[in-house]
Design a protein around this motif. Structure first.
Motif, short mmCIF file in Angstrom:
data_model
loop_
_atom_site.label_atom_id
_atom_site.label_comp_id
_atom_site.label_asym_id
_atom_site.label_seq_id
_atom_site.Cartn_x
_atom_site.Cartn_y
_atom_site.Cartn_z
N ARG A 194 43.17 47.42 19.23
CA ARG A 194 41.81 47.61 18.70
C ARG A 194 40.91 46.41 18.96
NH1 ARG A 194 41.09 49.20 12.46
NH2 ARG A 194 40.46 47.04 12.33
N GLY A 195 41.30 45.54 19.88
CA GLY A 195 40.51 44.35 20.18
C GLY A 195 39.38 44.65 21.13
N GLU A 196 38.25 45.05 20.61
CA GLU A 196 37.12 45.42 21.45
C GLU A 196 35.82 45.11 20.74
OE1 GLU A 196 38.07 49.55 21.85
OE2 GLU A 196 36.90 50.11 20.08
N VAL A 197 34.77 44.92 21.55
CA VAL A 197 33.43 44.73 21.00
C VAL A 197 32.47 45.51 21.89
CG1 VAL A 197 33.12 42.57 22.32
CG2 VAL A 197 31.68 43.03 20.31
N LYS A 198 31.55 46.23 21.27
CA LYS A 198 30.60 47.08 22.00
C LYS A 198 29.18 46.69 21.61
CE LYS A 198 33.92 50.89 21.67
NZ LYS A 198 34.16 52.26 21.18
N ALA A 199 28.26 46.91 22.54
CA ALA A 199 26.85 46.60 22.27
C ALA A 199 25.96 47.63 22.93
CB ALA A 199 26.50 45.20 22.76
N ALA A 200 24.81 47.90 22.29
CA ALA A 200 23.81 48.83 22.82
C ALA A 200 22.58 48.05 23.24
CB ALA A 200 23.44 49.87 21.77
N PHE A 201 22.00 48.42 24.38
CA PHE A 201 20.84 47.73 24.95
C PHE A 201 19.69 48.71 25.19
CE2 PHE A 201 24.38 45.04 25.91
CZ PHE A 201 23.89 43.74 25.97
N THR A 202 18.48 48.21 25.03
CA THR A 202 17.30 49.02 25.34
C THR A 202 17.03 48.96 26.85
OG1 THR A 202 15.75 47.18 25.11
CG2 THR A 202 16.32 48.40 23.11
N LYS A 203 16.05 49.72 27.29
CA LYS A 203 15.68 49.75 28.71
C LYS A 203 15.21 48.37 29.18
CE LYS A 203 12.44 52.62 29.53
NZ LYS A 203 11.62 53.80 29.87
N ASN A 204 14.65 47.58 28.26
CA ASN A 204 14.15 46.25 28.61
C ASN A 204 15.24 45.17 28.55
OD1 ASN A 204 11.52 47.24 28.90
ND2 ASN A 204 11.12 47.01 26.70
N GLY A 205 16.46 45.58 28.24
CA GLY A 205 17.54 44.60 28.20
C GLY A 205 17.70 43.90 26.87
N GLU A 206 17.05 44.43 25.81
CA GLU A 206 17.24 43.87 24.47
C GLU A 206 18.54 44.43 23.88
OE1 GLU A 206 12.75 43.37 22.75
OE2 GLU A 206 13.52 45.42 23.00
N MET A 207 19.31 43.58 23.25
CA MET A 207 20.55 44.04 22.61
C MET A 207 20.24 44.39 21.16
SD MET A 207 24.32 42.26 22.64
CE MET A 207 23.91 40.95 21.47
N GLY A 208 20.46 45.66 20.81
CA GLY A 208 20.05 46.12 19.49
C GLY A 208 21.14 46.17 18.45
N ARG A 209 22.39 46.33 18.85
CA ARG A 209 23.48 46.51 17.88
C ARG A 209 24.80 46.10 18.50
NH1 ARG A 209 24.70 50.19 13.35
NH2 ARG A 209 22.47 50.57 13.30
N VAL A 210 25.65 45.49 17.69
CA VAL A 210 26.99 45.10 18.13
C VAL A 210 28.00 45.72 17.17
CG1 VAL A 210 28.62 43.18 18.39
CG2 VAL A 210 26.27 42.95 19.24
N ILE A 211 29.02 46.37 17.72
CA ILE A 211 30.14 46.89 16.94
C ILE A 211 31.36 46.05 17.30
CG2 ILE A 211 31.53 48.89 16.35
CD1 ILE A 211 28.59 49.19 15.65
N ASN A 212 31.83 45.26 16.35
CA ASN A 212 32.87 44.26 16.61
C ASN A 212 34.20 44.64 15.97
OD1 ASN A 212 34.22 41.67 16.98
ND2 ASN A 212 33.73 41.30 14.83
N ASN A 213 35.26 44.65 16.79
CA ASN A 213 36.61 44.83 16.28
C ASN A 213 37.57 43.82 16.92
OD1 ASN A 213 37.20 47.00 14.25
ND2 ASN A 213 35.91 48.16 15.65
N LEU A 214 37.04 42.68 17.33
CA LEU A 214 37.87 41.64 17.93
C LEU A 214 38.79 41.05 16.87
CD1 LEU A 214 35.12 39.85 20.05
CD2 LEU A 214 36.89 41.40 20.91
N ALA A 215 40.02 40.73 17.27
CA ALA A 215 40.96 40.10 16.34
C ALA A 215 40.60 38.62 16.22
CB ALA A 215 42.38 40.26 16.87
N PRO A 216 40.23 38.17 15.02
CA PRO A 216 39.75 36.79 14.86
C PRO A 216 40.86 35.81 14.51
CG PRO A 216 39.44 37.99 12.82
CD PRO A 216 40.09 38.95 13.78
N GLY A 217 40.54 34.53 14.69
CA GLY A 217 41.41 33.46 14.20
C GLY A 217 42.76 33.38 14.88
#
Length: 230
Positions: A194-217
């Motif tokens: 489940r170690g993944e991170v996803k992001a959504a971008f607008t047409k102009n290249g702005e990053m609007g949202r991050v969904i994080n499931n990276l294993a920390p520490g």
């Protein structure tokens, strides 16, 4: 002089083979039909989906088991990780959230319910600024990696670990107004569950949202000596 077996004697082996073939068909065909029906009902062949084939053996995740607290603590102790270290990592989440909120006042962070990491990182659009980064023509995967590196406390990863994340997907939807990137976490070439991170971008290249499931520490170097054998 050749010995010629009676017709009845020659027919017996043939009859035996026919009977065996028939019995085998009775065993195999229903099993095949059941497996095909199961595949259709679970969506295999069209969509890959993890399912439990036994009702009495459901999927189990120890992290969401409230009765397994002591067992989890035992696993942590065996790896030399104390409760203080875990508390420090969680404290880093809070400090990282505060630091990002200073730059993005409309920031909203949601923590997941099992290991309590910042899972949804996004600004609340109705309150104002609706993106985490400015418009950019840079590679979307690089924009996401830079964001994670700048907010490494929030995701509980070192900058070097962020740079090692693998690009799994980078695509734009048919309308061309939204793009998505997914990075996957690996240790010594082995994917982290489940170690993944996803992001959504607008047409102009702005990053609007991050969904994080990276294993920390995680200390990658401490795992290297035994991880290869595993």
């Amino acid at each position: 002089m050749k010995f010629i077996a009676p017709v009845k004697a020659r027919r017996r082996p043939i009859l035996t083979l026919i009977v065996l073939a028939f019995v085998t068909a009775l065993v195999i065909i229903p099993t095949r039909f059941r497996s095909e029906a199961t595949a259709r009902s679970t969506g295999e062949g069209l969509f890959s989906r993890t399912v439990s084939q036994q009702i009495d053996l459901p999927n189990y995740d120890i992290r969401s088991d409230k009765q397994a607290v002591e067992r989890i603590e035992g696993f942590r102790s065996s790896l030399g990780r104390s409760a203080v270290e875990i508390a420090d990592i969680r404290g880093g989440f809070v400090e990282g959230e505060k630091a990002l909120a200073e730059r993005i006042p409309t920031l909203h962070v949601e923590y997941n319910s099992d290991i309590r990491i910042p899972e949804v990182i996004a600004p609340e659009a109705p309150l104002g600024k609706a993106s985490l980064t400015r418009a950019s023509s840079a590679k979307r995967s690089d924009v996401l990696k830079n964001f994670l590196a700048e907010n490494n406390e929030l995701v509980g990863m070192r900058g070097s670990q962020v740079s090692e994340l693998k690009v799994f997907a980078d695509y734009t939807n048919p309308d061309g107004n939204l793009s998505f990137v997914e990075l996957n976490q690996e240790i010594n070439g082995i994917p982290v569950f489940r170690g993944e991170v996803k992001a959504a971008f607008t047409k102009n290249g702005e990053m609007g949202r991050v969904i994080n499931n990276l294993a920390p520490g995680i200390d990658y170097e401490a795992l290297s000596s035994d991880f290869g054998d595993a």
